[in-house]
Enzyme design. Structure first.
Site, short mmCIF file in Angstrom:
data_model
loop_
_atom_site.label_atom_id
_atom_site.label_comp_id
_atom_site.label_asym_id
_atom_site.label_seq_id
_atom_site.Cartn_x
_atom_site.Cartn_y
_atom_site.Cartn_z
CG ASP A 6 -1.55 1.27 1.55
OD1 ASP A 6 -2.21 1.78 0.64
OD2 ASP A 6 -1.41 1.78 2.69
CG ASP A 10 -1.91 7.26 -0.12
OD1 ASP A 10 -1.11 8.16 -0.40
OD2 ASP A 10 -2.72 6.78 -0.95
CG ASP A 57 -2.15 2.25 6.54
OD1 ASP A 57 -2.27 2.00 5.32
OD2 ASP A 57 -2.78 3.15 7.10
MG MG Z 1 -2.86 3.12 3.61
#
Ligand code: MG
Length: 235
Positions: free
Chosen positions: A8, A10, A183
């Protein structure tokens, strides 16, 4: 032995929260030259605008397009405004965010090490390709990335399986040959687990409640990006 790592972008490879807050302040700085509005009211209307767009466009790449948030925000101020104002706000947001983005500690070394080991690296990220390319360019990590999949390109956002399957297809790999690092236990972990990939949760984002059999339960949890290398030695 895994053949690829899907990341991922961001809030995983870089910290999103701080540059996002700075970028919003920069947007307000531009907006208040054109519209009489206080900062708390701006944040309130921005929040309303963002939630409305999310509700209306849930699951699509456009659900995160800042130009739609700002358009809705401007309309909520009920001001007669220059049509160019939205573009000013959009650029004020991204120029500031891009300027303030920093890779997470150890992330660059991990990407270099993966290249050295001959593993493929993919970015699997919600949003438009234009913006995600600008981020990769700013972070200067393009040379370590083999493929990029955005929700704009896939037609749906994570946790939709198409995001992960498209990355695997581009890499010519099967799910068990790759590992997903993210995250967010809903978008990143649930989505990748549901196609049969192993998953690593970077413990700083959204941690959803999980039950034993839940797709939201990651195979591994790390506190920082360097932890990913240790996991790859194990699997
Ligand atoms: Mg993320």
């Amino acid at each position: 032995m895994k053949k690829a790592v899907l990341f991922d972008l961001d809030n995983t490879l870089y910290d999103y929260d701080k540059p996002h807050k700075k970028a919003l302040k920069n947007v307000y700085r531009v907006l208040k030259k054109h519209v009489k509005i206080s900062f708390p009211r701006f944040l309130l209307l921005f929040g309303f605008a963002k939630r409305e767009i999310h509700r209306e466009l849930a699951g699509t790449a456009a659900a995160h397009n800042r130009i739609l948030y700002f358009q809705r925000l401007i309309e909520k101020t009920e001001s007669t405004v220059d049509p160019g104002l939205n573009l000013l706000l959009y650029n004020a947001y991204w120029d500031c965010l891009l300027k303030n983005m920093r890779l997470r500690p150890g992330a660059l070394d991990v990407l270099k090490e993966l290249k050295k080991k001959g593993l493929k690296v993919a970015i699997v990220s919600d949003l438009t390709t234009n913006i995600q390319l600008r981020k990769l360019k700013k972070l200067n990590i393009g040379k370590y990335i083999d493929v990029l999949v955005t929700s704009e390109e896939a037609g749906s956002e994570k946790p939709h399986q198409i995001m992960f399957l498209l990355a695997l297809n581009k890499l010519r790999l099967r799910p068990h040959e790759a590992i997903m690092v993210g995250d967010n236990s809903i978008t990143d972990i649930e989505g990748a687990n549901s196609v049969g990939m192993d998953t690593v949760l970077l413990k700083r984002g959204i941690l959803a409640k999980v039950s034993k059999e839940d797709y939201r339960k990651p195979n591994y949890v790390v506190k920082g990006i360097p932890g990913v290398l240790k996991i790859l030695e194990k699997v």
